[in-house]
Scaffold this motif. Structure first.
Motif, mmCIF file in Angstrom:
data_model
loop_
_atom_site.group_PDB
_atom_site.id
_atom_site.type_symbol
_atom_site.label_atom_id
_atom_site.label_comp_id
_atom_site.label_asym_id
_atom_site.label_seq_id
_atom_site.Cartn_x
_atom_site.Cartn_y
_atom_site.Cartn_z
ATOM 1 N N SER A 1 0.863 -1.193 0.000
ATOM 2 C CA SER A 1 0.000 0.000 0.000
ATOM 3 C C SER A 1 0.887 1.226 0.000
ATOM 4 C CB SER A 1 -0.892 -0.012 1.252
ATOM 5 O OG SER A 1 -1.430 1.268 1.492
ATOM 6 N N PRO A 2 0.654 2.201 -0.897
ATOM 7 C CA PRO A 2 1.485 3.413 -0.906
ATOM 8 C C PRO A 2 1.517 4.109 0.457
ATOM 9 C CG PRO A 2 0.111 3.331 -2.869
ATOM 10 C CD PRO A 2 -0.348 2.223 -1.980
ATOM 11 N N ALA A 3 0.348 4.226 1.090
ATOM 12 C CA ALA A 3 0.297 4.877 2.399
ATOM 13 C C ALA A 3 1.003 4.029 3.447
ATOM 14 C CB ALA A 3 -1.155 5.128 2.807
ATOM 15 N N GLY A 4 0.806 2.702 3.380
ATOM 16 C CA GLY A 4 1.464 1.804 4.323
ATOM 17 C C GLY A 4 2.976 1.846 4.182
ATOM 18 N N TYR A 5 3.451 1.932 2.942
ATOM 19 C CA TYR A 5 4.892 1.999 2.692
ATOM 20 C C TYR A 5 5.474 3.284 3.292
ATOM 21 C CZ TYR A 5 9.353 1.816 0.229
ATOM 22 O OH TYR A 5 10.700 1.769 -0.069
ATOM 23 N N THR B 1 8.210 2.951 6.371
ATOM 24 C CA THR B 1 9.593 3.259 6.021
ATOM 25 C C THR B 1 9.964 4.718 6.299
ATOM 26 O OG1 THR B 1 9.071 3.889 3.736
ATOM 27 C CG2 THR B 1 9.469 1.541 4.184
ATOM 28 N N GLY B 2 8.970 5.577 6.380
ATOM 29 C CA GLY B 2 9.250 6.987 6.547
ATOM 30 C C GLY B 2 9.648 7.664 5.249
ATOM 31 N N SER B 3 9.695 6.914 4.178
ATOM 32 C CA SER B 3 10.073 7.465 2.874
ATOM 33 C C SER B 3 8.836 7.940 2.128
ATOM 34 C CB SER B 3 10.794 6.407 2.033
ATOM 35 O OG SER B 3 11.975 5.966 2.671
ATOM 36 N N PRO B 4 8.886 9.110 1.519
ATOM 37 C CA PRO B 4 7.735 9.591 0.746
ATOM 38 C C PRO B 4 7.514 8.726 -0.489
ATOM 39 C CG PRO B 4 9.637 11.001 0.378
ATOM 40 C CD PRO B 4 10.028 10.071 1.472
ATOM 41 N N VAL B 5 6.287 8.704 -0.943
ATOM 42 C CA VAL B 5 5.932 7.902 -2.117
ATOM 43 C C VAL B 5 5.268 8.814 -3.148
ATOM 44 C CG1 VAL B 5 4.529 6.012 -3.014
ATOM 45 C CG2 VAL B 5 5.630 5.790 -0.776
ATOM 46 N N ILE B 6 5.820 8.838 -4.360
ATOM 47 C CA ILE B 6 5.208 9.561 -5.472
ATOM 48 C C ILE B 6 4.848 8.542 -6.548
ATOM 49 C CG2 ILE B 6 5.522 11.273 -7.296
ATOM 50 C CD1 ILE B 6 7.437 12.763 -5.537
ATOM 51 N N SER B 7 3.569 8.458 -6.876
ATOM 52 C CA SER B 7 3.094 7.562 -7.928
ATOM 53 C C SER B 7 2.357 8.412 -8.957
ATOM 54 C CB SER B 7 2.168 6.489 -7.350
ATOM 55 O OG SER B 7 2.841 5.687 -6.402
ATOM 56 N N GLU C 1 1.371 1.101 -12.235
ATOM 57 C CA GLU C 1 2.256 0.910 -11.084
ATOM 58 C C GLU C 1 2.488 -0.578 -10.812
ATOM 59 O OE1 GLU C 1 4.842 1.624 -8.606
ATOM 60 O OE2 GLU C 1 3.740 3.489 -9.000
ATOM 61 N N ASP C 2 3.777 -0.960 -10.679
ATOM 62 C CA ASP C 2 4.129 -2.351 -10.400
ATOM 63 C C ASP C 2 4.418 -2.593 -8.926
ATOM 64 O OD1 ASP C 2 3.942 -3.060 -13.084
ATOM 65 O OD2 ASP C 2 6.020 -2.435 -13.476
ATOM 66 N N GLN C 3 5.005 -1.591 -8.256
ATOM 67 C CA GLN C 3 5.414 -1.805 -6.865
ATOM 68 C C GLN C 3 4.243 -1.776 -5.897
ATOM 69 O OE1 GLN C 3 8.397 0.948 -5.483
ATOM 70 N NE2 GLN C 3 8.495 0.063 -3.432
ATOM 71 N N PHE C 4 3.270 -0.905 -6.171
ATOM 72 C CA PHE C 4 2.157 -0.742 -5.241
ATOM 73 C C PHE C 4 0.826 -1.067 -5.907
ATOM 74 C CE2 PHE C 4 5.334 2.599 -4.122
ATOM 75 C CZ PHE C 4 5.741 2.057 -2.901
ATOM 76 N N ARG C 5 -0.092 -1.520 -5.089
ATOM 77 C CA ARG C 5 -1.452 -1.710 -5.581
ATOM 78 C C ARG C 5 -2.240 -0.425 -5.358
ATOM 79 N NH1 ARG C 5 -1.685 -4.001 -0.449
ATOM 80 N NH2 ARG C 5 -3.370 -3.160 0.855
ATOM 81 N N THR C 6 -3.240 -0.218 -6.163
ATOM 82 C CA THR C 6 -4.086 0.969 -6.019
ATOM 83 C C THR C 6 -5.320 0.577 -5.209
ATOM 84 O OG1 THR C 6 -3.373 1.796 -8.174
ATOM 85 C CG2 THR C 6 -5.370 2.760 -7.223
ATOM 86 N N PRO C 7 -5.520 1.169 -4.034
ATOM 87 C CA PRO C 7 -6.691 0.838 -3.216
ATOM 88 C C PRO C 7 -7.983 1.074 -3.981
ATOM 89 C CG PRO C 7 -5.098 2.078 -1.922
ATOM 90 C CD PRO C 7 -4.627 2.121 -3.347
#
Length: 410
Positions: free
Chosen positions: A121-125, A129-135, A141-147
């Protein structure tokens, strides 16, 4: 002018000053944006800085966490020129992220919808991790699923940043857009700055909540202690009264009865002091009315009338005042009437820049050679009356007529 009024006026001045500063900042940013053009990249960044500045000012005035989060979600959407934003709070018991505030979502989402905390989950990641996520291309998108909720709202791109506070990780701030385009590193800087503001404001709210709870707990402790003191004084007064009734001599009975009345005066004053503990001044009118009722119950052969005006005094003066009233009323009850009883009139008014206490009876009157100074040498009660009046910065006078009138100006 009371200190409370000064505090209110000072706070009002601070709010006016804050509003003036905020208005000046808004005008400055607006002028800068007009100068470079609202459609330019620089104009867009200036709008983001203006949004951050405005939110910082609003966060300082926010009265609740809900208001704070609503304002943050609105600021995020405006600053990113996006139609959707949300603030997710981590719930440890459920191990999920709850939508606490949001802009653009259908009814029923805010306060109900949740997102997973797993790394897919982008928000979960971002949370773990504390790292921002830009999709910028969620459909590919391959790394994250879209809720599913985001799919239903046609979200094409999203950006997530972590919200931290003194307790650690609090949640996630996310901006979503159903339009094309891309979020950039500068957008990330804006959003993270906003999330940092939210974290600081949450710290302030948490500190204020702790202080409020501590004050409530302290009030409970004071109330409990006061209740026990009041009960103890009532028991002591009762013991003195019982002992007076079984005394072998009238002198001993009078002394014990007087002591009981003084204990009651202290108890009533103590009770009022803790009930008005948040005030710097004590309402003497309220204290006097309460004291007269109590003395009326104690001195059942005396009818006590009471007339008061709104007058305040410090807690120390209030304690002396209560004992002074008790001495004057019990003195009248004891010496003015026989067993058949009578009336005592008690008044507290303002006159000539002074507070004037009057205790009058219609009894047999004073001896022709009576003087306060002479009586004070032989009578504990009259000595106390003089000492208590002096502690209030006052003087004691008496007059004869139909009965006796004692007047204390202080």
């Amino acid at each position: 002018m009371s200190r409370r009024k000064i505090d209110l006026e000072t706070k009002g001045a601070e709010l006016v000053e804050t509003a003036d500063v905020q208005r000046t900042n808004q005008e400055s940013f607006a002028q800068a944006v007009d100068a470079v053009g609202t459609g330019s990249v620089l104009g867009y960044r200036l709008e983001q800085q203006a949004a951050l500045s405005n939110f910082g000012m609003e966060a300082l005035k926010s009265a609740s966490v809900s208001d704070l989060l609503d304002q943050a979600a609105k600021t995020a959407a405006i600053g990113m020129r996006a139609n959707l934003s949300k603030i997710l709070e981590y719930r440890s018991a459920e191990n999920d992220l709850l939508v606490r505030a949001g802009i653009g979502w259908r009814a029923g989402v805010v306060g109900t919808a949740t997102f997973g905390t797993d790394l897919e989950s982008p928000a979960g990641y971002a949370f773990h991790t504390g790292s921002p996520v830009i999709s910028n291309h969620l459909e590919g998108e391959d790394q994250f699923r879209t809720p599913q909720l985001m799919v239903e709202h046609g979200v094409k791109r999203a950006i997530n940043v972590l919200i931290t506070y003194e307790g650690g990780r609090w949640g996630v701030l996310e901006v979503d857009s159903s339009s094309g385009g891309e979020f950039e590193a500068a957008d990330l800087a804006f959003l993270q700055g906003l999330a940092n503001f939210v974290g600081v404001a949450l710290n302030r709210q948490a500190a204020e909540d702790r202080l409020s709870k501590a004050l409530k707990y302290q009030k409970v402790l004071v109330q409990e202690a006061s209740h026990r003191v009041k009960n103890s004084l009532a028991i002591l007064s009762g013991i003195l009264t019982l002992r007076a009734k079984s005394s072998q001599t009238a002198r001993e009975a009078d002394a014990l009865g007087d002591a009981s009345d003084r204990v009651i005066a202290v108890a009533r004053t103590h009770d009022l002091l803790w009930r008005e503990a948040s005030n710097d001044m004590i309402d003497l009118g309220m204290l006097l009315s309460d004291l007269c009722r109590t003395l009326g119950d104690q001195l059942d052969h005396i009818d006590i009338g009471c007339h008061v005006e709104d007058i305040e005094a410090s807690p120390d003066d209030a304690a002396s005042f209560a004992l002074l009233v008790t001495e004057l009323v019990t003195n009248a009850a004891k010496h003015a009437y026989g067993p058949g009883g009578g009336t005592v009139r008690v008044e507290l008014v303002k006159a000539g820049g002074c507070r004037v206490l009057t205790v009058a009876d219609k009894g047999k009157g004073l001896a022709a050679d009576f003087s306060i100074e002479t009586a004070g040498k032989d009578s504990l009660g009259m000595s106390l009356i003089q000492a208590l009046a002096h502690s209030l910065g006052g003087t004691v006078e008496f007059s004869r007529g139909v009965g006796t009138r004692f007047t204390v100006r202080f």
